[in-house]
Design a protein around this motif. Structure first.
Motif, short mmCIF file in Angstrom:
data_model
loop_
_atom_site.label_atom_id
_atom_site.label_comp_id
_atom_site.label_asym_id
_atom_site.label_seq_id
_atom_site.Cartn_x
_atom_site.Cartn_y
_atom_site.Cartn_z
N GLY A 10 5.93 -4.45 -14.83
CA GLY A 10 4.67 -4.40 -14.33
C GLY A 10 4.12 -4.90 -13.45
N ALA A 11 4.32 -6.46 -14.12
CA ALA A 11 4.16 -7.79 -12.86
C ALA A 11 4.80 -7.33 -11.52
N GLU A 12 5.97 -7.41 -12.20
CA GLU A 12 6.36 -7.58 -10.87
C GLU A 12 5.64 -6.09 -9.59
N ILE A 13 5.50 -4.82 -10.16
CA ILE A 13 5.75 -4.13 -9.04
C ILE A 13 4.11 -4.06 -8.69
N THR A 14 3.05 -4.68 -9.98
CA THR A 14 2.25 -5.37 -9.18
C THR A 14 2.14 -6.16 -8.41
N ARG A 15 2.48 -6.96 -8.49
CA ARG A 15 3.15 -7.81 -7.29
C ARG A 15 3.81 -7.36 -6.27
N ILE A 16 3.95 -6.23 -5.09
CA ILE A 16 4.63 -5.68 -4.93
C ILE A 16 3.82 -5.33 -4.05
N GLY A 37 0.94 -1.45 0.30
CA GLY A 37 -0.02 0.26 -0.23
C GLY A 37 0.74 1.43 -0.01
N ALA A 38 2.23 1.25 1.09
CA ALA A 38 2.30 2.45 0.97
C ALA A 38 3.41 2.62 -0.68
N LEU A 46 0.12 -5.44 -4.39
CA LEU A 46 -0.62 -6.66 -3.95
C LEU A 46 -0.34 -7.25 -2.70
N GLY A 47 1.09 -7.24 -2.42
CA GLY A 47 1.19 -7.30 -1.19
C GLY A 47 2.39 -9.28 -1.68
#
Length: 79
Positions: free
Chosen positions: A45-51, A21-22, A53-54
């Motif tokens: 983008g997938a790596e950032i999305t996984r981060i 969330g941060a 999403l937690g």
């Protein structure tokens, strides 16, 4: 400090902080889309999305994101 790998909340003396969330809040504060951040920090983008999403807590990726967003790593509770 304890990482809960399923949701990446970090237990601190002040309660629980959602790292994903941060990251998302910092990205949005800069006016970046996931794609913008991806291009800026060199992650997919997938790596950032996984981060966000937690599901990923890789410190090296978080440091790259912090540098791209021009925020301190402490924003994501890294040392």
């Amino acid at each position: 400090m304890t990482n809960a790998m399923n949701n990446l909340d970090v237990a601190t003396g002040r309660g629980r902080v959602d790292i994903g969330g941060a990251v998302k809040q910092s990205r949005e504060a800069m006016g970046y889309s996931v794609e913008d951040l991806s291009l800026t920090c060199g992650l997919t983008g997938a790596e950032i999305t996984r981060i966000e999403l937690g599901t990923d807590v890789d410190p090296d990726r978080l440091r790259r994101i912090a540098a791209a967003l021009q925020v301190s790593t402490s924003t994501f509770h890294l040392v």
